[in-house]
Design an enzyme around this catalytic site. Sequence first.
Site, mmCIF file in Angstrom:
data_model
loop_
_atom_site.group_PDB
_atom_site.id
_atom_site.type_symbol
_atom_site.label_atom_id
_atom_site.label_comp_id
_atom_site.label_asym_id
_atom_site.label_seq_id
_atom_site.Cartn_x
_atom_site.Cartn_y
_atom_site.Cartn_z
ATOM 1 N N VAL A 1 0.868 -1.176 0.000
ATOM 2 C CA VAL A 1 0.000 0.000 0.000
ATOM 3 C C VAL A 1 0.901 1.221 0.000
ATOM 4 O O VAL A 1 2.059 1.159 0.426
ATOM 5 C CB VAL A 1 -0.965 0.030 1.210
ATOM 6 C CG1 VAL A 1 -2.014 -1.057 1.082
ATOM 7 C CG2 VAL A 1 -0.203 -0.108 2.511
ATOM 8 N N SER A 2 0.371 2.355 -0.455
ATOM 9 C CA SER A 2 1.218 3.528 -0.678
ATOM 10 C C SER A 2 1.532 4.320 0.578
ATOM 11 O O SER A 2 2.531 5.017 0.640
ATOM 12 C CB SER A 2 0.559 4.464 -1.701
ATOM 13 O OG SER A 2 0.424 3.807 -2.941
ATOM 14 N N LYS A 3 0.666 4.238 1.601
ATOM 15 C CA LYS A 3 0.860 5.071 2.785
ATOM 16 C C LYS A 3 1.243 4.226 3.989
ATOM 17 O O LYS A 3 0.717 3.142 4.194
ATOM 18 C CB LYS A 3 -0.413 5.862 3.091
ATOM 19 C CG LYS A 3 -0.786 6.856 1.997
ATOM 20 C CD LYS A 3 -2.018 7.648 2.370
ATOM 21 C CE LYS A 3 -2.383 8.660 1.284
ATOM 22 N NZ LYS A 3 -3.595 9.435 1.624
#
Length: 209
Positions: A8-10
């Site tokens: 996931v990006s965060k």
Amino acid sequence: MLVGYMRVSKADGSQSTDLQRDSLLAAGVLPAQLYEEHASGKKDDRPELLACLKGLRTGDTLLVWKLDRLGRDLRHLVNTVHDLTEAGIGLRVLTGQGASIDTTTSSGKLVFGIFAALAEFERELISERTLAGLASARARGRNGGRPYKMTPAKLRLAIASMGKKDTKVGELCRELGITRQTLYRHVSPTGTLRPDGEKLIEKNRNTHR
């Protein structure tokens, strides 16, 4: 052995890997063989991905939920899968646009071969357009900016050219009007972006939003 990679990006907890985890477990990946990353796909320094790739062995299969979980861009993705294939490691994509990719099967290899062909086509187009632009600028008495300065157009050509075995670095630098130091500060010898190159691309992207 089946190995799963999730991303996931965060890293602040606002995004969850639960859906990816459930899909990978349902596909047969054991919990101990799951790698979880919290980082942007654009980053080079993804330690969990590096650990995952390093831990794979001949005969293993890497599973990802969607194709964009694995690659930064098409070029990076093609190079990664090429390295896996050379090492005798398969790749399966469970859902999304790349769900038909399974390099352990003949049909899956064919699909990925199309991706690789598109990546090569994209590189050739970038190279041709950039060379044409530089030639046009020279014909009009312009050198494309200050000497030794890297620009987004020059960077795209450098990326495309550095990945080719027959590229002569000296000639490329003369064509772009930059020094070797400037070139290698932005692009690696294999054509991947370095931190200064990432910054230039991001700055250019933000400017044109």
